[in-house]
Design an enzyme around this catalytic site. Sequence first.
Site, mmCIF file in Angstrom:
data_model
loop_
_atom_site.group_PDB
_atom_site.id
_atom_site.type_symbol
_atom_site.label_atom_id
_atom_site.label_comp_id
_atom_site.label_asym_id
_atom_site.label_seq_id
_atom_site.Cartn_x
_atom_site.Cartn_y
_atom_site.Cartn_z
ATOM 1 N N HIS A 67 -33.301 19.627 -63.444
ATOM 2 C CA HIS A 67 -31.970 20.219 -63.623
ATOM 3 C C HIS A 67 -31.040 19.389 -64.503
ATOM 4 C CE1 HIS A 67 -32.932 23.492 -61.066
ATOM 5 N NE2 HIS A 67 -32.712 22.922 -59.912
ATOM 6 N N HIS A 101 -26.948 28.014 -59.827
ATOM 7 C CA HIS A 101 -27.772 27.647 -58.681
ATOM 8 C C HIS A 101 -27.083 27.996 -57.353
ATOM 9 C CE1 HIS A 101 -30.712 25.367 -56.367
ATOM 10 N NE2 HIS A 101 -31.335 24.994 -57.473
ATOM 11 N N GLU A 115 -32.351 32.071 -59.330
ATOM 12 C CA GLU A 115 -31.959 31.373 -60.549
ATOM 13 C C GLU A 115 -32.570 32.073 -61.765
ATOM 14 O OE1 GLU A 115 -32.956 27.117 -59.863
ATOM 15 O OE2 GLU A 115 -33.275 27.824 -57.815
#
Length: 352
Positions: free
Chosen positions: A105, A179, A313
């Site tokens: 991420h 997210h 996501e």
Amino acid sequence: MKMSEQLFGSYAGADVVEYTLSNDSGMTVACLNYGCVITKILVPDRNGNVENVVLGFDNFEDYPKWSPFFGAVCGRVAGRIKGASFELDGKEYALEQNDGPNHLHGGVKGFDSVIWRTEKIDADDAVGLSFFYTSPDGEEGYPGNLETKVTYLLTNDNELKVSYEARTDKKTLVNLTNHSYFNLSGNNKRDCSEHVLQLDSDRFLELAPDLMPTGEMPVSVNTPFDFTRGRKLKDGFESSYPQNVLVGQGYDHPLLFSTEGKNQIVLSEEESGRVLEITTDQPCVVLYTSNMLDGEFEISGVKARNYLGVCLETQGLPDAIHHPNFPSVTLNPEDVYRAATTYRFFTKMLGD
């Protein structure tokens, strides 16, 4: 429609501001200039009770201390990059290792943990914010100065429209997502076991033991990954299917849409009557059922525990740079990265 703001905390010497967007139909979205974090989405159930349907903290200090990316924009690249490195045009780039030997991420200082500049949007049919952040060349190991814009727009149709845009001055990688952890029971009254998920997906990405994609795309039919007719998430929690067991009894997998273009995801909970309809132009959705959420912290007064939220996501495929058969997430200086996802909330009556 209206917008308000309040001081929510401070981070790295800057004010953290919470903006609250409200429409005329009873829906409210609250978000921060820190990580573009969505802290609350308040929508009614079938009886008109307005409750929060995303996981978030009441105090800012809990975000940098505990948050597993609650409500945040993840980037420059969402998901994992194997070996925390990649090659572009013959040059090797080393990224921050923040998931064992891998990169997750966007790294230690990903887009989820920086202060974004904001501009308010007040239109006739929507209210919202645009967020801006320039990631400098070399940040977390990525090449290029990346200028990024994220926009949240709330409409009177109970839609939250999220769009992403990015430009670079050097060839780089970009793959952005939000997210948020959804829980349609409202105020975390129940976990997500009884949530029903439906989408047009006939394949998913197989994961290796380190949770990296193997490159294989198994067919979903006759597995707990077949959501074409809708299935309860608890099917994966209770499954002995190896891919469900691998990720801690649940899901943490990219589901590949069957067709290109506008794709739809429907998440519903019978008891509350709430339905979330997601429309996206992205090629996959990473389904994560918070199999590893258990911890020594509370989420708005509720003890953290597994399966309390479900992430959907929408994004490009994880680790695409290492799989030539995946759609590319490379961005060239002459191009513009764009992505868009809309979240629409409504209710169903009993028996519908």
